[in-house]
Write a protein that holds these residues in place. Structure first.
Motif, PDB file in Angstrom:
ATOM      1  N   CYS A  25     -48.283 -32.239 -21.654  1.00 25.83           N
ATOM      2  CA  CYS A  25     -49.414 -32.964 -22.247  1.00 25.83           C
ATOM      3  C   CYS A  25     -49.031 -33.528 -23.618  1.00 25.83           C
ATOM      4  O   CYS A  25     -49.289 -34.704 -23.928  1.00 25.83           O
ATOM      5  N   ARG A  26     -48.399 -32.688 -24.444  1.00 22.50           N
ATOM      6  CA  ARG A  26     -48.029 -33.146 -25.779  1.00 22.50           C
ATOM      7  C   ARG A  26     -46.846 -34.115 -25.733  1.00 22.50           C
ATOM      8  O   ARG A  26     -46.729 -35.000 -26.592  1.00 22.50           O
ATOM      9  N   PRO A  35     -48.664 -38.411 -31.340  1.00 24.51           N
ATOM     10  CA  PRO A  35     -48.100 -37.047 -31.301  1.00 24.51           C
ATOM     11  C   PRO A  35     -49.099 -36.007 -31.780  1.00 24.51           C
ATOM     12  O   PRO A  35     -49.923 -36.260 -32.653  1.00 24.51           O
ATOM     13  N   CYS A  36     -49.000 -34.826 -31.179  1.00 27.62           N
ATOM     14  CA  CYS A  36     -49.876 -33.710 -31.523  1.00 27.62           C
ATOM     15  C   CYS A  36     -49.132 -32.782 -32.471  1.00 27.62           C
ATOM     16  O   CYS A  36     -47.922 -32.581 -32.353  1.00 27.62           O
ATOM     17  N   GLU A  37     -49.853 -32.204 -33.420  1.00 23.49           N
ATOM     18  CA  GLU A  37     -49.235 -31.351 -34.434  1.00 23.49           C
ATOM     19  C   GLU A  37     -48.920 -29.948 -33.927  1.00 23.49           C
ATOM     20  O   GLU A  37     -48.225 -29.184 -34.590  1.00 23.49           O
ATOM     21  N   HIS A  38     -49.429 -29.589 -32.749  1.00 27.43           N
ATOM     22  CA  HIS A  38     -49.205 -28.235 -32.236  1.00 27.43           C
ATOM     23  C   HIS A  38     -47.779 -28.075 -31.714  1.00 27.43           C
ATOM     24  O   HIS A  38     -47.132 -29.054 -31.350  1.00 27.43           O
ATOM     25  N   PRO A  39     -47.259 -26.839 -31.651  1.00 26.59           N
ATOM     26  CA  PRO A  39     -45.890 -26.618 -31.163  1.00 26.59           C
ATOM     27  C   PRO A  39     -45.725 -27.107 -29.736  1.00 26.59           C
ATOM     28  O   PRO A  39     -46.657 -27.065 -28.929  1.00 26.59           O
ATOM     29  N   LEU A  40     -44.522 -27.561 -29.419  1.00 26.32           N
ATOM     30  CA  LEU A  40     -44.265 -28.201 -28.123  1.00 26.32           C
ATOM     31  C   LEU A  40     -43.807 -27.202 -27.059  1.00 26.32           C
ATOM     32  O   LEU A  40     -44.308 -27.200 -25.935  1.00 26.32           O
ATOM     33  N   GLU A  41     -42.866 -26.329 -27.404  1.00 29.32           N
ATOM     34  CA  GLU A  41     -42.248 -25.466 -26.392  1.00 29.32           C
ATOM     35  C   GLU A  41     -42.986 -24.129 -26.312  1.00 29.32           C
ATOM     36  O   GLU A  41     -42.528 -23.100 -26.818  1.00 29.32           O
ATOM     37  N   VAL A  42     -44.136 -24.138 -25.651  1.00 28.15           N
ATOM     38  CA  VAL A  42     -44.950 -22.918 -25.560  1.00 28.15           C
ATOM     39  C   VAL A  42     -45.555 -22.688 -24.171  1.00 28.15           C
ATOM     40  O   VAL A  42     -46.248 -21.695 -23.964  1.00 28.15           O
ATOM     41  N   CYS A  96     -52.458 -24.846 -24.448  1.00 27.21           N
ATOM     42  CA  CYS A  96     -52.647 -26.251 -24.786  1.00 27.21           C
ATOM     43  C   CYS A  96     -53.855 -26.443 -25.699  1.00 27.21           C
ATOM     44  O   CYS A  96     -54.514 -25.491 -26.124  1.00 27.21           O
ATOM     45  N   CYS A  97     -54.144 -27.699 -25.985  1.00 26.95           N
ATOM     46  CA  CYS A  97     -55.202 -28.061 -26.925  1.00 26.95           C
ATOM     47  C   CYS A  97     -56.004 -29.215 -26.362  1.00 26.95           C
ATOM     48  O   CYS A  97     -55.508 -30.002 -25.555  1.00 26.95           O
ATOM     49  N   ALA A  98     -57.235 -29.318 -26.801  1.00 27.54           N
ATOM     50  CA  ALA A  98     -58.108 -30.381 -26.307  1.00 27.54           C
ATOM     51  C   ALA A  98     -57.706 -31.755 -26.831  1.00 27.54           C
ATOM     52  O   ALA A  98     -58.149 -32.771 -26.284  1.00 27.54           O
ATOM     53  N   CYS A  99     -56.859 -31.806 -27.866  1.00 26.65           N
ATOM     54  CA  CYS A  99     -56.424 -33.110 -28.364  1.00 26.65           C
ATOM     55  C   CYS A  99     -55.351 -33.724 -27.471  1.00 26.65           C
ATOM     56  O   CYS A  99     -55.174 -34.953 -27.465  1.00 26.65           O
ATOM     57  N   ALA A 100     -54.619 -32.895 -26.701  1.00 25.62           N
ATOM     58  CA  ALA A 100     -53.551 -33.412 -25.846  1.00 25.62           C
ATOM     59  C   ALA A 100     -53.825 -33.239 -24.360  1.00 25.62           C
ATOM     60  O   ALA A 100     -53.481 -34.095 -23.550  1.00 25.62           O
ATOM     61  N   GLY A 102     -55.675 -33.369 -21.015  1.00 21.73           N
ATOM     62  CA  GLY A 102     -56.787 -34.131 -20.446  1.00 21.73           C
ATOM     63  C   GLY A 102     -57.866 -33.242 -19.864  1.00 21.73           C
ATOM     64  O   GLY A 102     -59.056 -33.559 -19.942  1.00 21.73           O
ATOM     65  N   ILE A 103     -57.472 -32.099 -19.279  1.00 23.23           N
ATOM     66  CA  ILE A 103     -58.449 -31.198 -18.675  1.00 23.23           C
ATOM     67  C   ILE A 103     -59.315 -30.548 -19.755  1.00 23.23           C
ATOM     68  O   ILE A 103     -60.541 -30.534 -19.664  1.00 23.23           O
TER      69      ILE A 103
END
Length: 277
Positions: A25-26, A35-42, A96-100, A102-103
């Protein structure tokens, strides 16, 4: 299904192999220039087969402790933990996060997140310990927390999805998770096949004839690629004793099918233009 931190930690602890991959998603948001500020590899695949991810070119294998540390990193970053909508054979943990995502974004923007996201829990506030610092509200991605007239945190149960992020981050320990009433908890299907059957049953159109209910899932009125559409058809010109066999051959049904298909496609096209998210 949304899970709080402790529940996902138990899922990781009971697995036999663990891995981590970049959040798709990110990645997509970054490619779109947002781009989203949250960590990518999680985001974490898991398996009951020891060594399942050893040598994988897609998944970076982790130890149990590394997987738990990755989960902690996701929680600290304010990410929501979700797994499949079934109990047996879980193979992936999405952080995940609601900013990235879609669900999650759709769940948030639907207006009643608790009705869309399956969780048996909701947050509750200990008013004696709450200081009104609003830390909880800053971590809630669904708008479920705000200060009331007394300056204390208040939980909107219809917006709370039970992710527990507010509980993890409350500096005063004023928040906890409580089970919802039994009649508000939807049973979780055992397997992914059971979930697919349940999902299919919730789709389709209900058929009425002159306001008299005839049948669920009147599949003859829409093509298969529109089976995700839900709604009600009230036909004035069909007989009350109409059967599925008659629906397959009746010219009136064929005309209604064409009209409903056009209407559904027009609605989707309008939504794609007016509300692209």
């Amino acid at each position: 299904e949304v899970h709080p931190y402790e529940s996902v930690a138990d899922i990781i602890d009971s697995a036999q192999a663990w891995g981590v991959v970049p959040c798709v998603c990110r990645q997509q948001k970054a490619l779109a220039g947002e781009p989203c500020e949250h960590p990518l590899e999680v985001c974490m695949p898991i398996s009951q087969t020891p060594g399942a991810f050893d040598g994988s070119v897609r998944v970076r294998a982790l130890t149990r402790d590394e997987a738990l540390a990755t989960l902690r990193q996701a929680a600290d970053a304010g990410l929501v933990h979700t797994v499949g909508n079934y109990r047996a054979g879980l193979s992936y943990i999405c952080n995940c996060c609601a900013c990235a995502c879609g669900i999650l974004r759709a769940v948030r923007e639907a207006g009643l997140p608790a009705a869309a996201a399956r969780s048996p829990f909701a947050s509750q506030v200990d008013a004696a310990r709450c200081t009104g610092c609003e830390t909880c509200a800053s971590y809630c991605q669904f708008g479920a927390l705000a200060l009331n007239d007394a300056g204390l945190a208040h939980v909107d149960p219809m917006r709370c999805v039970g992710c527990g992020l507010c509980v993890v981050h409350c500096p005063e320990g004023a928040l906890s998770l409580a089970r919802r009433p039994a009649d508000a908890i939807r049973p979780v299907p055992l397997t992914i096949d059971d979930w697919r059957v349940e999902r299919a049953a919730a789709r389709g159109l209900k058929l009425y004839v002159r306001r008299v209910f005839i049948m669920d899932d009147a599949e003859q009125f829409l093509p298969r690629y529109l089976r995700f559409v839900r709604g009600v058809v009230d036909a004035a010109d069909l007989p009350l004793n109409v059967s599925r066999e008659l629906l397959q051959t009746d010219a009136q049904v064929e005309a209604m099918r064409g009209a409903l298909t056009r209407r559904a496609l027009e609605l989707l096209a309008r939504l794609a233009t007016d509300e692209p998210d």
